[in-house]
Design an enzyme around this catalytic site. Structure first.
Site, PDB file in Angstrom:
ATOM      1  N   LYS A  43      65.228  54.021  57.485  1.00 22.85           N
ATOM      2  CA  LYS A  43      63.970  53.958  58.237  1.00 22.85           C
ATOM      3  C   LYS A  43      64.136  54.610  59.604  1.00 22.85           C
ATOM      4  O   LYS A  43      65.239  54.680  60.126  1.00 22.85           O
ATOM      5  CB  LYS A  43      63.561  52.497  58.429  1.00 22.85           C
ATOM      6  CG  LYS A  43      62.917  51.900  57.194  1.00 22.85           C
ATOM      7  CD  LYS A  43      62.278  50.576  57.582  1.00 22.85           C
ATOM      8  CE  LYS A  43      61.777  49.797  56.383  1.00 22.85           C
ATOM      9  NZ  LYS A  43      61.327  48.453  56.760  1.00 22.85           N
ATOM     10  N   ARG A  92      52.402  35.327  54.549  1.00 19.44           N
ATOM     11  CA  ARG A  92      51.192  35.225  55.374  1.00 19.44           C
ATOM     12  C   ARG A  92      49.949  35.085  54.523  1.00 19.44           C
ATOM     13  O   ARG A  92      49.019  34.358  54.862  1.00 19.44           O
ATOM     14  CB  ARG A  92      51.050  36.485  56.246  1.00 19.44           C
ATOM     15  CG  ARG A  92      52.108  36.597  57.317  1.00 19.44           C
ATOM     16  CD  ARG A  92      52.214  38.002  57.833  1.00 19.44           C
ATOM     17  NE  ARG A  92      52.642  38.923  56.756  1.00 19.44           N
ATOM     18  CZ  ARG A  92      52.958  40.191  56.940  1.00 19.44           C
ATOM     19  NH1 ARG A  92      52.865  40.720  58.134  1.00 19.44           N
ATOM     20  NH2 ARG A  92      53.351  40.946  55.938  1.00 19.44           N
ATOM     21  N   SER A 130      54.554  43.654  62.121  1.00 19.86           N
ATOM     22  CA  SER A 130      55.199  44.569  63.076  1.00 19.86           C
ATOM     23  C   SER A 130      54.583  45.956  62.968  1.00 19.86           C
ATOM     24  O   SER A 130      54.390  46.641  63.975  1.00 19.86           O
ATOM     25  CB  SER A 130      56.695  44.660  62.793  1.00 19.86           C
ATOM     26  OG  SER A 130      57.315  43.428  62.999  1.00 19.86           O
TER      27      SER A 130
END
Ligand code: PNS
Length: 186
Positions: A43, A92, A130
């Site tokens: 990443k 979530r 994020s």
């Protein structure tokens, strides 16, 4: 009873209030919680691993049973290395479930003894990620209330050259002030 050590692995780029909410919840049910920042060479992160780990260290300073570490390779191998028996992950919304289920089952296949424990962050953080924080901050939107103040400042410093210059000038002015004070004394 042996103490239960859990790891909370993730990218944390950057840490959000949702992560901190989960860390607080995890710290209440595990004897020891290790927040483990993945060193992922693939990443292109906004914050370096060292920056993310040091932000998390400052943010979790008040929890005596929480520590921050970094790892690479398989999460299950890291868990074994630190004697953790649980992996903590947050869910979530339903949309998280499929990915988290896949990961938990793959981790179970690799390391049957390791349990994944899912916890729900406060519902006010249920839309928070994020990735969205990075995007909103990069496009100049407000991220107040979504990340701790420390992270907000770090994002500003990282993304806004004018802010960096302001901080630099303030620092230089401080230095000049100290120098002239020093001269007067001498
Ligand atoms: O915060 P993230 O990016 O959703 O965290 C994902 C993370 C770090 C938990 C996951 O990518 C991971 O465990 N990576 C380590 C490599 C690994 O073990 N892969 C197999 C997972 S089933």
């Amino acid at each position: 009873m042996p103490k239960v050590i859990a790891i909370y692995p993730g990218s944390f780029d950057p840490p959000t209030n949702g992560h901190l909410d989960l860390i607080q919840r995890g710290s209440r049910i595990f004897d020891e919680l290790i927040v483990a920042v993945l060193r992922n060479a693939e990443k292109a992160p906004l914050f370096s691993v060292a920056e993310r780990a040091s932000m998390l260290e400052l943010l979790t300073h008040d929890y005596s049973n929480v520590r921050v570490d970094t790892f690479d390779g398989l999460t299950v191998e890291y868990a074994v290395k630190v004697n953790a028996t649980c992996v903590l992950r947050g869910i979530r919304a339903v949309s998280d479930y499929e990915y988290e289920l896949q990961m938990a089952l793959m981790n179970r296949k690799l390391q049957p003894e390791l349990e994944t424990v899912f916890m729900l962050p406060a519902e006010k953080y249920s839309y928070l990620s994020s990735r969205l924080v990075r995007e909103v901050a990069q496009l100049g939107g407000s991220i107040q209330g979504l990340v701790p103040g420390l992270v907000e400042q770090s994002l500003k410093a990282k993304l806004d050259p004018a802010y960096k210059l302001e901080q630099y000038s303030a620092g230089m002015a401080g230095l000049q002030g100290n120098k002239s004070k020093g001269r007067k004394k001498g």
